[in-house]
Design a protein around this motif. Structure first.
Motif, PDB file in Angstrom:
ATOM      1  N   THR A 110      49.095   6.999  -3.312  1.00  0.00           N
ATOM      2  CA  THR A 110      48.984   5.544  -3.162  1.00  0.00           C
ATOM      3  C   THR A 110      49.496   5.081  -1.804  1.00  0.00           C
ATOM      4  N   TYR A 111      50.607   5.668  -1.365  1.00  0.00           N
ATOM      5  CA  TYR A 111      51.151   5.326  -0.049  1.00  0.00           C
ATOM      6  C   TYR A 111      50.147   5.673   1.049  1.00  0.00           C
ATOM      7  N   GLY A 112      49.517   6.865   0.903  1.00  0.00           N
ATOM      8  CA  GLY A 112      48.495   7.276   1.868  1.00  0.00           C
ATOM      9  C   GLY A 112      47.308   6.327   1.865  1.00  0.00           C
ATOM     10  N   LEU A 113      46.900   5.882   0.663  1.00  0.00           N
ATOM     11  CA  LEU A 113      45.790   4.925   0.574  1.00  0.00           C
ATOM     12  C   LEU A 113      46.169   3.604   1.241  1.00  0.00           C
ATOM     13  N   ASN A 114      47.422   3.206   1.086  1.00  0.00           N
ATOM     14  CA  ASN A 114      47.892   1.982   1.738  1.00  0.00           C
ATOM     15  C   ASN A 114      47.787   2.119   3.259  1.00  0.00           C
ATOM     16  N   LEU A 115      48.213   3.275   3.791  1.00  0.00           N
ATOM     17  CA  LEU A 115      48.102   3.500   5.241  1.00  0.00           C
ATOM     18  C   LEU A 115      46.630   3.483   5.670  1.00  0.00           C
ATOM     19  N   LEU A 116      45.775   4.095   4.851  1.00  0.00           N
ATOM     20  CA  LEU A 116      44.343   4.117   5.149  1.00  0.00           C
ATOM     21  C   LEU A 116      43.776   2.695   5.162  1.00  0.00           C
ATOM     22  N   LEU A 117      44.194   1.900   4.175  1.00  0.00           N
ATOM     23  CA  LEU A 117      43.768   0.512   4.075  1.00  0.00           C
ATOM     24  C   LEU A 117      44.170  -0.275   5.325  1.00  0.00           C
ATOM     25  N   CYS A 118      45.402  -0.063   5.799  1.00  0.00           N
ATOM     26  CA  CYS A 118      45.873  -0.752   6.997  1.00  0.00           C
ATOM     27  C   CYS A 118      45.013  -0.359   8.193  1.00  0.00           C
ATOM     28  N   ALA A 119      44.698   0.930   8.295  1.00  0.00           N
ATOM     29  CA  ALA A 119      43.883   1.407   9.423  1.00  0.00           C
ATOM     30  C   ALA A 119      42.501   0.770   9.388  1.00  0.00           C
ATOM     31  N   ILE A 120      41.923   0.679   8.176  1.00  0.00           N
ATOM     32  CA  ILE A 120      40.596   0.064   8.043  1.00  0.00           C
ATOM     33  C   ILE A 120      40.664  -1.423   8.405  1.00  0.00           C
ATOM     34  N   ALA A 121      41.708  -2.117   7.916  1.00  0.00           N
ATOM     35  CA  ALA A 121      41.862  -3.549   8.211  1.00  0.00           C
ATOM     36  C   ALA A 121      42.022  -3.778   9.712  1.00  0.00           C
ATOM     37  N   TYR A 122      42.766  -2.861  10.358  1.00  0.00           N
ATOM     38  CA  TYR A 122      42.944  -2.982  11.812  1.00  0.00           C
ATOM     39  C   TYR A 122      41.611  -2.780  12.528  1.00  0.00           C
ATOM     40  N   TRP A 123      40.831  -1.802  12.028  1.00  0.00           N
ATOM     41  CA  TRP A 123      39.537  -1.507  12.625  1.00  0.00           C
ATOM     42  C   TRP A 123      38.591  -2.710  12.453  1.00  0.00           C
ATOM     43  N   ILE A 124      38.641  -3.356  11.280  1.00  0.00           N
ATOM     44  CA  ILE A 124      37.801  -4.545  11.050  1.00  0.00           C
ATOM     45  C   ILE A 124      38.183  -5.661  12.023  1.00  0.00           C
ATOM     46  N   LEU A 125      39.496  -5.868  12.191  1.00  0.00           N
ATOM     47  CA  LEU A 125      39.966  -6.902  13.120  1.00  0.00           C
ATOM     48  C   LEU A 125      39.462  -6.607  14.529  1.00  0.00           C
TER      49      LEU A 125
END
Lengths: 197, 197, 197, 197
Positions: B107-122
């Motif tokens: 779950t922690y890894g998925l959270n980091l992945l989610l942050c990376a995706i959100a940053y990429w979208i921004l």
């Protein structure tokens, strides 16, 4: 990168550290004065840590008035200092909840020592960047107070092993020593203005 | 809408995220060193998440130096990134309190992945706005580090299914990879100044 | 009094409200996926309130671009809005912890209604100050979205009395309705620039 | 040292104090209206403390518009005021959790008194610095409201010893007295502008 956003971010983190410690204070379980007095040590340790964070904020602010440009090294040593300071709510709460037992008081002293080392690393990163005759190195001069503080923390930690309360007293003395405002930066700025004026 | 208020608000949220994690640290129940050591993993995971938020703050700041105008799309993808980052105190606390069991580490890894995706979208929202030859797209270039991070998170998540500690190690490696400051924006600004000067 | 310090203070309070809600999320008690899923509604209600505070921040920011001078009335109606918004972490946590029981969902709806009324009072205080042909009144025009929202909240509250989940769905629809950025202020500023240019 | 960073830091601390009080509100244990009503006193005391912090923020902001230079004395008396205000979440929570028992209500009154004294010390430090005919001293004039507040707090504390609810009522009256915005600074600035214009 300009210093203004780094200063604003550091101010934000320091403002939160200094304030959330009050959330660690346990609200007295009963409605009487003795109940409140049982929280009294919590209030005093909160006051001590509040003063320490206030000192760091003050010195941090003075130091950055002499910094023109933020490098990656300055940015990460600044985050290192903020990390060490952010542990204070944790070590303060432990010291208080365990009623000043030896290990928690030693740990609090080590935390203070860690903050002093992190501050020294930040300061050294800046002066290395500016050169030995840069504005910060010139303003700091011999820097007796900063050099003696870590030594006094070590004395406090050793004293704790004998009498825990003695350690707390020594940490308090270092805080009082720093309460006297550091006029070196102000003096440097004033003399510099004079020279230019 | 100017970027300054969006940056100030983001700084505020990031400063709070990075600091409230310390409130999730459980103060040791007893006064001895073994009691403290039982909190040691909590301190290490706090350090890891602290570094990650620090990295995002740093990259966020660099990126917005090349943004001139905030649109509705930028504003909401920025809030999306802040939301993903604000979950880190939650997933960090779960991972630590369950002593690095498989599901929390995934779950922690998925959270980091989610942050990376959100940053990429921004980032993509901004470059779309500026055009493919706008300042941010030019500064980013091939962007190897950002493109490889999500892949390494996925490797870390898969590795966790075999050995949870391996996942944590891989997440730590990505953090170290980003600790090296990103000089592309600085280089762009420098070369741009040169061209104009 | 300039608007900049009022905006900075409001930004600070909104940044804290939006972030401390994550502290109300209960870390799952066990290490398995079902344990996490039991927190899933908490994550969704957090997301809903996060979006609402984001919407208010966005609209607040746009509105204050058309405010030149802060009076005592504006200052206190602004604090009134911040107070109503600061109750959201409380009502969000209650709604989630009681698994969307009728009374908590109604209370959450009343809190949203209260925020909308407080925002309307703030807006009216500003337009009264500027006159009916002032910049904010002109920019707002007929203001259909703001006028319909309180009515939809009331519909949501009534619907909750029949089926609690329907109320939550209706509150979500209002949030989605506001996610579309409000271009009136931008349009006013653009047309004003044009007229002057 | 300029006032801007001291104001920004104070704003940050005040924004956190005013917001974290909501974390002390206990989420109702059951899903019914009577459960919520049991939290009602908590909401009312939160509102009272929210208004007090809002008043201090407002007055603090007005005062610093007349301060040109920050000395070490001003800096530390400002931190003293912030410390006293940061205790309000603690005393508010105690007063509410003990259902307005005598000692907690007296303690809350003493906290308000302490804040008033700290504010007076800060104000005096500034006027001493500027001289008796400096801008702040001139703007304040006879300062009846500030001089009477501590006396009314003492009356409230004594009244609490007879009937606790009477104390809370008196503290509320002082808050209402201050809600009327202080126009002295604005008047000074206006007349000063006039004289110059």
């Amino acid at each position: 990168m300009k210093t203004s956003r780094l200063e604003a971010f550091s101010d934000g983190v320091l403002a939160i550290i200094i304030t959330i410690m009050v959330l660690e204070l346990r609200v007295p379980a009963g409605p009487t004065l003795p109940d409140l007095l049982r929280s009294a040590t919590g209030l005093l340790t909160y006051l001590l840590s509040f003063v320490y964070v206030g000192i760091y904020w003050n010195n941090h602010h003075h130091m950055f008035q002499l910094v023109g440009r933020v490098t990656g090294g300055i940015l990460w040593s600044n985050l290192g200092l903020l990390f060490c300071l952010s542990l204070l709510p944790f070590t303060t709460a432990w010291m208080d909840q365990q009623r000043f037992a030896t290990t928690p008081v030693v740990t609090y002293g080590l935390n203070l020592l860690l903050c002093a080392i992190a501050y020294w690393i930040l300061q050294t990163t800046i002066t290395h960047n500016q050169g030995t005759d840069g504005p910060l190195a010139t303003a700091l001069g011999r820097d007796l107070k900063a050099k003696s503080s870590p030594a006094i923390y070590v004395v406090g930690i050793v004293a704790t092993l004998l009498v825990p309360w003695l350690g707390v007293a020594i940490y308090t003395i270092v805080a009082l020593m720093w309460l006297v405002p550091d006029r070196r930066v102000e003096r440097y700025l004033a003399s510099h203005d004079l020279a230019e004026g």
